[in-house]
Design a protein around this motif. Structure first.
Motif, PDB file in Angstrom:
ATOM      1  N   THR A 114    -107.132 -28.649   4.317  1.00  0.00           N
ATOM      2  CA  THR A 114    -106.565 -28.897   5.639  1.00  0.00           C
ATOM      3  C   THR A 114    -105.517 -29.996   5.559  1.00  0.00           C
ATOM      4  N   VAL A 115    -104.500 -29.871   6.389  1.00  0.00           N
ATOM      5  CA  VAL A 115    -103.372 -30.802   6.357  1.00  0.00           C
ATOM      6  C   VAL A 115    -103.065 -31.276   7.776  1.00  0.00           C
ATOM      7  N   GLU A 116    -103.099 -32.586   7.978  1.00  0.00           N
ATOM      8  CA  GLU A 116    -102.680 -33.160   9.246  1.00  0.00           C
ATOM      9  C   GLU A 116    -101.162 -33.327   9.233  1.00  0.00           C
ATOM     10  N   VAL A 117    -100.503 -32.794  10.259  1.00  0.00           N
ATOM     11  CA  VAL A 117     -99.049 -32.872  10.363  1.00  0.00           C
ATOM     12  C   VAL A 117     -98.696 -34.166  11.085  1.00  0.00           C
ATOM     13  N   ASN A 118     -98.365 -35.189  10.329  1.00  0.00           N
ATOM     14  CA  ASN A 118     -97.980 -36.453  10.939  1.00  0.00           C
ATOM     15  C   ASN A 118     -96.475 -36.582  11.118  1.00  0.00           C
ATOM     16  N   ASN A 119     -95.736 -35.621  10.596  1.00  0.00           N
ATOM     17  CA  ASN A 119     -94.294 -35.569  10.851  1.00  0.00           C
ATOM     18  C   ASN A 119     -93.853 -34.131  10.620  1.00  0.00           C
ATOM     19  N   THR A 120     -93.328 -33.499  11.642  1.00  0.00           N
ATOM     20  CA  THR A 120     -92.884 -32.105  11.483  1.00  0.00           C
ATOM     21  C   THR A 120     -91.639 -31.998  10.627  1.00  0.00           C
ATOM     22  N   ASP A 121     -91.032 -33.140  10.312  1.00  0.00           N
ATOM     23  CA  ASP A 121     -89.853 -33.145   9.437  1.00  0.00           C
ATOM     24  C   ASP A 121     -90.246 -33.181   7.954  1.00  0.00           C
ATOM     25  N   ALA A 122     -91.529 -33.290   7.668  1.00  0.00           N
ATOM     26  CA  ALA A 122     -92.013 -33.199   6.282  1.00  0.00           C
ATOM     27  C   ALA A 122     -92.564 -31.797   6.058  1.00  0.00           C
ATOM     28  N   GLU A 123     -91.694 -30.820   6.337  1.00  0.00           N
ATOM     29  CA  GLU A 123     -92.121 -29.409   6.330  1.00  0.00           C
ATOM     30  C   GLU A 123     -91.989 -28.746   4.973  1.00  0.00           C
ATOM     31  N   GLY A 124     -91.100 -29.270   4.118  1.00  0.00           N
ATOM     32  CA  GLY A 124     -90.870 -28.612   2.837  1.00  0.00           C
ATOM     33  C   GLY A 124     -92.124 -28.549   1.992  1.00  0.00           C
ATOM     34  N   ARG A 125     -92.885 -29.629   1.989  1.00  0.00           N
ATOM     35  CA  ARG A 125     -94.111 -29.637   1.181  1.00  0.00           C
ATOM     36  C   ARG A 125     -95.155 -28.669   1.723  1.00  0.00           C
ATOM     37  N   LEU A 126     -95.087 -28.358   3.018  1.00  0.00           N
ATOM     38  CA  LEU A 126     -96.038 -27.406   3.598  1.00  0.00           C
ATOM     39  C   LEU A 126     -95.778 -25.993   3.093  1.00  0.00           C
ATOM     40  N   VAL A 127     -94.511 -25.578   3.129  1.00  0.00           N
ATOM     41  CA  VAL A 127     -94.209 -24.210   2.675  1.00  0.00           C
ATOM     42  C   VAL A 127     -94.391 -24.089   1.166  1.00  0.00           C
ATOM     43  N   LEU A 128     -94.051 -25.151   0.438  1.00  0.00           N
ATOM     44  CA  LEU A 128     -94.251 -25.118  -1.010  1.00  0.00           C
ATOM     45  C   LEU A 128     -95.735 -25.050  -1.360  1.00  0.00           C
ATOM     46  N   ALA A 129     -96.580 -25.705  -0.566  1.00  0.00           N
ATOM     47  CA  ALA A 129     -98.010 -25.747  -0.879  1.00  0.00           C
ATOM     48  C   ALA A 129     -98.618 -24.352  -0.899  1.00  0.00           C
ATOM     49  N   ASP A 130     -98.330 -23.552   0.119  1.00  0.00           N
ATOM     50  CA  ASP A 130     -98.855 -22.180   0.126  1.00  0.00           C
ATOM     51  C   ASP A 130     -98.305 -21.375  -1.045  1.00  0.00           C
ATOM     52  N   ALA A 131     -97.016 -21.537  -1.336  1.00  0.00           N
ATOM     53  CA  ALA A 131     -96.410 -20.780  -2.438  1.00  0.00           C
ATOM     54  C   ALA A 131     -96.979 -21.226  -3.785  1.00  0.00           C
ATOM     55  N   LEU A 132     -97.238 -22.515  -3.958  1.00  0.00           N
ATOM     56  CA  LEU A 132     -97.797 -23.005  -5.214  1.00  0.00           C
ATOM     57  C   LEU A 132     -99.223 -22.503  -5.408  1.00  0.00           C
ATOM     58  N   ALA A 133    -100.012 -22.509  -4.345  1.00  0.00           N
ATOM     59  CA  ALA A 133    -101.372 -21.980  -4.455  1.00  0.00           C
ATOM     60  C   ALA A 133    -101.346 -20.515  -4.867  1.00  0.00           C
ATOM     61  N   TYR A 134    -100.430 -19.762  -4.273  1.00  0.00           N
ATOM     62  CA  TYR A 134    -100.273 -18.348  -4.612  1.00  0.00           C
ATOM     63  C   TYR A 134     -99.829 -18.181  -6.062  1.00  0.00           C
ATOM     64  N   ALA A 135     -98.909 -19.020  -6.499  1.00  0.00           N
ATOM     65  CA  ALA A 135     -98.422 -18.948  -7.877  1.00  0.00           C
ATOM     66  C   ALA A 135     -99.561 -19.115  -8.871  1.00  0.00           C
ATOM     67  N   CYS A 136    -100.473 -20.027  -8.579  1.00  0.00           N
ATOM     68  CA  CYS A 136    -101.546 -20.331  -9.522  1.00  0.00           C
ATOM     69  C   CYS A 136    -102.617 -19.243  -9.576  1.00  0.00           C
ATOM     70  N   GLU A 137    -102.658 -18.389  -8.579  1.00  0.00           N
ATOM     71  CA  GLU A 137    -103.619 -17.285  -8.604  1.00  0.00           C
ATOM     72  C   GLU A 137    -103.328 -16.299  -9.726  1.00  0.00           C
ATOM     73  N   GLY A 138    -102.073 -16.294 -10.205  1.00  0.00           N
ATOM     74  CA  GLY A 138    -101.696 -15.396 -11.297  1.00  0.00           C
ATOM     75  C   GLY A 138    -101.889 -15.991 -12.677  1.00  0.00           C
ATOM     76  N   LYS A 139    -102.536 -17.167 -12.783  1.00  0.00           N
ATOM     77  CA  LYS A 139    -102.819 -17.832 -14.058  1.00  0.00           C
ATOM     78  C   LYS A 139    -101.558 -18.030 -14.899  1.00  0.00           C
ATOM     79  N   PRO A 140    -100.564 -18.722 -14.365  1.00  0.00           N
ATOM     80  CA  PRO A 140     -99.310 -18.932 -15.099  1.00  0.00           C
ATOM     81  C   PRO A 140     -99.490 -19.917 -16.250  1.00  0.00           C
ATOM     82  N   ASP A 141     -98.591 -19.812 -17.214  1.00  0.00           N
ATOM     83  CA  ASP A 141     -98.560 -20.784 -18.308  1.00  0.00           C
ATOM     84  C   ASP A 141     -97.798 -22.035 -17.925  1.00  0.00           C
ATOM     85  N   LEU A 142     -96.896 -21.930 -16.974  1.00  0.00           N
ATOM     86  CA  LEU A 142     -96.109 -23.072 -16.526  1.00  0.00           C
ATOM     87  C   LEU A 142     -95.626 -22.812 -15.115  1.00  0.00           C
TER      88      LEU A 142
END
Length: 461
Positions: A302-330
């Motif tokens: 869970t993530v508390e949104v303390n600034n809606t202008d810190a949005e880049g890390r939010l979209v990257l977080a979902d994409a990074l979690a998805y990336a790791c589901e494929g067991k990447p080497d890097l």
């Protein structure tokens, strides 16, 4: 796109002369040309260019100064201006450069000729360079093409580079290289468990989406994740107008990973490549996420949104979690993420974060070899508490203002399930014109990564 002289072209020489070798060079010239260089005051200063005439006044050669070692250290691509100073036609380099220095000279030639002319076309004849012997021509051309792609994407205003247009560019690159591309759009992001990408993009009339490209069928799996915020108003914690001026470049991470992906595919590296780009617009409407909202991510954190202008890390977080589901080497993420990174290292350096000392060495060396300087910043564990708000697992914008780039990188690392991770917090913009780097959009870190990949993946690519 870069043009180079064909193999059968009749080319004129460009002599590359440093200050220490000027006297010997002058002694070897025809007396008239030597006298001409002396008359115009040529001292081989870095980037100085003089055209050499024959007895009839026709330009038959050019001379470009290579300065001193200290001058070259202070200004990369220092000789690149010669590409704009010589008349149209075909040219070749003559001089004592070799290795990385010669490659930098050739690459600088092509990068100097870049112009963003989508909205104001200018007819111009460009000089063409014969690729120097000893330089990997395919690599130079791929790097130049990649930088053109990245600059064009960043320089395009948000009116013509929203999530749908980013999707079109993404799919065009996939088609060009025979890769497969898929897209998840709008409310389907919720249905397929990408809640934070959806939350950031849902306020815009231009639907958010996750772009997914896959290429290659053998070798280690590399996943590139690029922040694709096509415009950032700051959301309800709205930016001042001065803060929005450059926000068309907030998709610079996506643009840079697409440039890197082009290099990898064009050069046929022996790896499996996946590229993920969450493409959104951070806008304001009744549907916008609010300060103090708590979002549940794809990973379940869970993530508390303390600034809606810190949005880049939010979209990257979902994409990074998805990336790791494929067991990447890097996994490598690239984003125009924090102003703190600019304050720390300025606009010229691409700061990166990694827990792997070997990766850091490889990237630093790759940056030096490719004229793409990078700098390691700390993932300091002592700052972990700063991103833990108490009411939720994570805080997207810690108060206090300290270590903003490091806390953003620590936030992203919470969503990565492999130690083989590197995050780049790039600027994506050249604030003032410099040799081979006109003002405007700029790729950072991609060439350094290209050179570092064999060491990072432990493979012959």
């Amino acid at each position: 796109m870069p043009e180079f002289a064909p193999d059968d072209a009749v080319t004129r020489p460009i002599y590359m002369v440093d200050e220490a070798g000027l006297a010997a060079f002058l002694a070897g010239l025809p007396p008239m040309q030597a006298a001409w260089l002396l008359a115009v005051g040529f001292k081989a200063g870095l980037g100085a260019v003089v055209l050499l005439p024959d007895a009839g006044g026709a330009v038959v050669a050019a001379v470009v100064g290579n300065g001193t070692g200290s001058a070259r250290a202070r200004r990369q691509f220092g000789m690149a201006g010669v590409a704009l100073a010589v008349p149209a036609g075909d040219w070749h380099f003559v001089g004592g450069l070799e290795g990385a220095a010669l490659e930098e000279a050739a690459l600088g030639w092509f990068l100097a000729q870049y112009r963003f002319d989508r909205y104001k076309p200018v007819a111009r004849d460009v000089a063409r360079l014969a690729l120097p012997v000893g330089v990997d021509g395919a690599r130079v051309i791929a790097m130049a093409q990649a930088e053109v792609l990245t600059r064009d994407l960043i320089n395009t205003p948000a009116s013509d580079m929203g999530p749908a247009e980013m999707e079109a560019a993404f799919c065009a690159l996939a088609t060009r290289h025979g890769a497969t591309a898929s897209v998840i759009v709008g409310d389907d992001l919720l249905a397929q468990n990408f809640p934070m990408i959806h939350a950031v993009g849902r306020a815009s009339t231009r639907a958010p989406r996750l772009l997914d490209m896959q290429w290659g069928d053998a070798g280690p799996l590399l996943v590139l994740v690029g922040k694709g915020v096509c415009f950032d108003t700051g959301g309800l914690d709205i930016k001042p107008s001065s803060g929005m001026v450059l926000m068309k470049k907030d998709m610079g991470g996506a643009a840079t990973v697409l440039g890197l992906a082009h290099m990898i595919m064009a050069l046929g590296l022996r790896l499996r490549l996946r590229v993920l780009v969450p493409a959104v617009e951070n806008a304001i409407s009744g549907a916008a996420m609010r300060p103090k909202d708590i979002l549940t991510s794809r990973k379940g954190l869970t993530v508390e949104v303390n600034n809606t202008d810190a949005e880049g890390r939010l979209v990257l977080a979902d994409a990074l979690a998805y990336a790791c589901e494929g067991k990447p080497d890097l996994v490598i993420s690239m984003a125009t993420l924090t102003g703190a990174a600019r304050v720390a290292v300025g606009p010229d350096l691409a700061p990166f974060f990694t827990d792997d000392d070997g990766f850091a060495v490889a990237l630093t060396n790759g940056g030096a070899q490719s004229a793409d300087p990078v700098w390691r910043l700390p993932l300091w564990p002592g700052y972990e508490a700063m991103i833990e708000p108490g009411i939720a697992d994570l805080d997207n914008a810690p108060a206090g203002g300290f270590a903003g780039a490091s806390t953003a990188a620590l936030f992203l690392r919470r969503f990565v399930d492999t130690p083989n991770y590197v995050h780049f917090d790039i600027y994506g913009h050249q604030p003032t014109a410099a040799p081979a780097r006109p003002q405007g959009g700029a790729g950072q870190g991609a060439r350094a990564i290209l050179y570092a990949l064999p060491a990072m993946l432990g493979a012959t690519l």
